[in-house]
Design a protein around this motif. Structure first.
Motif, short mmCIF file in Angstrom:
data_model
loop_
_atom_site.label_atom_id
_atom_site.label_comp_id
_atom_site.label_asym_id
_atom_site.label_seq_id
_atom_site.Cartn_x
_atom_site.Cartn_y
_atom_site.Cartn_z
N GLU A 191 2.69 8.09 4.73
CA GLU A 191 2.97 9.45 4.28
C GLU A 191 2.69 10.49 5.38
N THR A 192 1.67 10.23 6.21
CA THR A 192 1.30 11.17 7.26
C THR A 192 1.17 10.45 8.59
N ALA A 193 1.06 11.24 9.68
CA ALA A 193 0.94 10.66 11.02
C ALA A 193 -0.32 9.81 11.16
N GLU A 194 -1.33 10.09 10.32
CA GLU A 194 -2.57 9.31 10.35
C GLU A 194 -2.35 7.86 9.93
N VAL A 249 -0.90 -4.05 -6.14
CA VAL A 249 -0.44 -2.79 -5.51
C VAL A 249 -1.64 -1.89 -5.27
N PHE A 250 -1.81 -1.46 -4.03
CA PHE A 250 -2.97 -0.63 -3.66
C PHE A 250 -2.55 0.77 -3.26
N ASP A 251 -3.49 1.71 -3.41
CA ASP A 251 -3.28 3.05 -2.86
C ASP A 251 -3.37 2.97 -1.34
N ARG A 252 -2.60 3.78 -0.65
CA ARG A 252 -2.54 3.69 0.81
C ARG A 252 -3.86 4.05 1.49
N THR A 253 -4.77 4.65 0.75
CA THR A 253 -6.07 5.01 1.33
C THR A 253 -7.10 3.89 1.24
N ALA A 254 -6.72 2.75 0.63
CA ALA A 254 -7.66 1.63 0.47
C ALA A 254 -7.75 0.83 1.78
N GLU A 255 -8.45 1.41 2.76
CA GLU A 255 -8.50 0.80 4.09
C GLU A 255 -9.21 -0.55 4.09
N LYS A 256 -10.28 -0.68 3.33
CA LYS A 256 -11.04 -1.94 3.29
C LYS A 256 -10.17 -3.09 2.80
N ALA A 257 -9.41 -2.84 1.72
CA ALA A 257 -8.53 -3.88 1.17
C ALA A 257 -7.44 -4.25 2.18
N PHE A 258 -6.94 -3.25 2.92
CA PHE A 258 -5.90 -3.50 3.91
C PHE A 258 -6.40 -4.46 4.98
N PHE A 295 0.87 -1.18 0.00
CA PHE A 295 0.00 0.00 0.00
C PHE A 295 0.90 1.23 0.00
N THR A 296 0.74 2.08 -1.01
CA THR A 296 1.58 3.26 -1.13
C THR A 296 0.84 4.36 -1.88
N ASP A 297 1.43 5.52 -1.97
CA ASP A 297 0.86 6.61 -2.77
C ASP A 297 1.14 6.29 -4.23
N LEU A 298 0.12 5.87 -4.95
CA LEU A 298 0.30 5.43 -6.33
C LEU A 298 0.85 6.53 -7.23
N LYS A 299 0.66 7.80 -6.83
CA LYS A 299 1.18 8.91 -7.64
C LYS A 299 2.70 8.92 -7.67
N ARG A 300 3.31 8.32 -6.65
CA ARG A 300 4.77 8.28 -6.60
C ARG A 300 5.35 7.22 -7.52
N LEU A 301 4.59 6.16 -7.79
CA LEU A 301 5.10 5.05 -8.60
C LEU A 301 4.83 5.29 -10.07
N ASN A 302 5.84 5.09 -10.90
CA ASN A 302 5.59 5.17 -12.33
C ASN A 302 5.03 3.85 -12.85
N LYS A 303 4.59 3.83 -14.09
CA LYS A 303 3.93 2.64 -14.65
C LYS A 303 4.87 1.43 -14.67
N LYS A 304 6.16 1.65 -14.94
CA LYS A 304 7.13 0.55 -14.99
C LYS A 304 7.24 -0.14 -13.65
N ASP A 305 7.29 0.66 -12.57
CA ASP A 305 7.41 0.08 -11.23
C ASP A 305 6.15 -0.68 -10.83
N ASN A 352 10.57 12.02 4.06
CA ASN A 352 9.50 12.21 5.04
C ASN A 352 10.03 11.83 6.43
N GLU A 353 10.85 12.71 7.01
CA GLU A 353 11.54 12.40 8.26
C GLU A 353 10.58 12.18 9.44
N ASN A 354 9.41 12.77 9.38
CA ASN A 354 8.44 12.61 10.48
C ASN A 354 7.95 11.17 10.62
N MET A 355 8.12 10.36 9.57
CA MET A 355 7.62 8.99 9.58
C MET A 355 8.70 7.97 9.96
#
Length: 415
Positions: free
Chosen positions: A213-216, A189-198, A168-178, A233-236
């Motif tokens: 990506e965030t403290a949430e 590969v899921f978007d990190r907001t897909a809570e149900k799938a997680f 689960f990650t921010d899909l905007k960061r991954l290019n199509k090849k990855d 993202n040093e806060n993480m």
């Protein structure tokens, strides 16, 4: 100083270490009763266990210092399997020793020699170097991950990355090849907001990687098997088990993680098949009514030289280009029925060749000659067996070649 002592004590929580210490005590007792010099053997066992504990403590402290610690971790599938194997070996060893000891007494054997035989059989079962070797292979994998821009903060995360089924990650960061590369590896590969799938995957006990990506995202990072974040993202950092330098590092980490898991499987396969060969040697000799073909100290030398060195070298197996597409790696864990059958078959071949050497030596020069011959043949057969574990190319793993030469030299001295 306190951390060193605590790390040292933790090394004695492993079932195989505890079992070996118990065997050493019994070996000393039977040696004093039967006049076999068992106290000397027991001192050797204690020295070996102490050395292993020191090595394990060093590995643990070094990992903590270099990699740091991360909270909220679930045991990895390999850790669970090894725990079950340790408990299984404990039960098998206890049962075999009891049967052999009681059977020997019923056949008219004296107490000391019968107990000595039981201890020798038990030593053949226990892969005492396994915990240390797992740590070594993982440490080698961590160095490989670091070179690819993936900083590991939890040692077991390196192994988990090789069995991850979903990321689960921010899909905007991954290019199509990855994305395509990961999906071809059977990692959807899921978007990190897909809570149900997680939560669906988590409830099915799938191995999950989550890039926060965030403290949430803290609860997802703690619940996942491999909590990750990016280096920008040093806060993480305090929540993550692995820190990626770039999105491209994710694919590289999965590839190396699969290599780590494959190499761990090779090392465990090799160790257990060798131990199966030793066990079958001693057991067959007992059933056939011969004297003990191998003494406890001989078995320890075999386990710690001709077994341990090649198993460590397997952590340096060269990488394979197609490893990321081998989706069967880690699918059903390590200890499948086919894996166990392989171990028993290979152990039986090693035992048959070694026992033949013992019988030949026994008929021509007596029990001492027989023990010398079986020791040499057992060492050599296991060293040659280590080459069955390599990926490809006879000379590509220079560490495995060196371990063969070192084991050959030590076995010549030991004989």
């Amino acid at each position: 100083m306190k951390n060193i002592i605590e790390a040292f004590i933790r090394q004695f929580k492993d079932f195989t270490v505890i079992l070996l210490l118990i065997l050493a005590v019994f070996g000393g007792l039977c040696g004093s009763l039967g006049g076999f010099g068992g106290f000397a053997d027991s001192l050797i066992v204690f020295a070996i266990v102490f050395a292993n504990a020191c090595f394990g403590a060093y590995q643990e402290l070094n990992a903590d210092r270099v990699l740091g610690k991360a909270a909220g971790e679930r045991p990895t599938p390999l850790q669970k399997e090894l725990g079950e194997v340790g408990r299984g070996l404990f039960i098998i060893t206890l049962g075999l020793c009891t049967v052999v000891f009681l059977g020997g007494l019923l056949r008219g054997g004296d107490f000391g020699s019968t107990l000595f035989l039981s201890v020798s059989l038990a030593v053949a079962v226990v892969p005492e170097s396994l915990p240390a070797i797992v740590n070594v292979v993982l440490s080698v994998g961590v160095m490989r991950l670091d070179r690819e821009g993936a900083a590991v903060r939890r040692l077991s995360a390196a192994e988990s990355m090789g069995q991850v089924k979903a990321i689960f990650t921010d899909l905007k960061r991954l290019n199509k090849k990855d994305r395509d590369g990961l999906r071809k590896a059977g990692i959807k590969v899921f978007d990190r907001t897909a809570e149900k799938a997680f939560y669906e995957l988590w409830q099915r006990n799938e191995i999950i990687g989550f890039v926060g990506e965030t403290a949430e995202d803290e609860r997802f990072l703690n619940a996942s098997d491999v909590g990750c974040c990016f280096s920008d993202n040093e806060n993480m950092y305090k929540y993550a088990h692995i820190i990626f330098k770039s999105p491209e590092s994710i694919s590289a980490a999965v590839k190396i993680g699969r290599e780590i898991f494959a190499n761990l499987k090779k090392a465990i396969h090799f160790l257990l098949s060798c131990n199966a060969g030793e066990l079958l040697c001693v057991l067959a000799a007992l059933i056939l009514g011969f004297e003990t073909p191998l003494l406890g100290v001989q078995l320890l030398i075999v386990n710690l030289i001709t077994d341990c060195l090649p198993a460590i070298a397997m952590g340096f197996e060269p990488e394979r280009d197609n490893i990321i597409s081998l989706s069967e790696i880690g699918e059903a864990g390590i200890f499948t029925s086919s894996f166990i059958i392989k171990i028993l078959f290979e152990g039986a071949v090693i035992a048959a060749v070694s026992l033949g050497a013992f019988l030949f030596g026994l008929s021509y020069g007596g029990v001492k000659t027989g023990r010398t011959m079986i020791f040499c043949v057992l060492c050599l057969s296991q060293l040659f067996h280590s080459f069955n574990m390599r990926n490809n190319g006879f000379f590509k793993n220079k560490f495995l070649n060196f371990s063969f030469l070192a084991g050959f030299f030590c076995s010549c001295l030991g004989s």
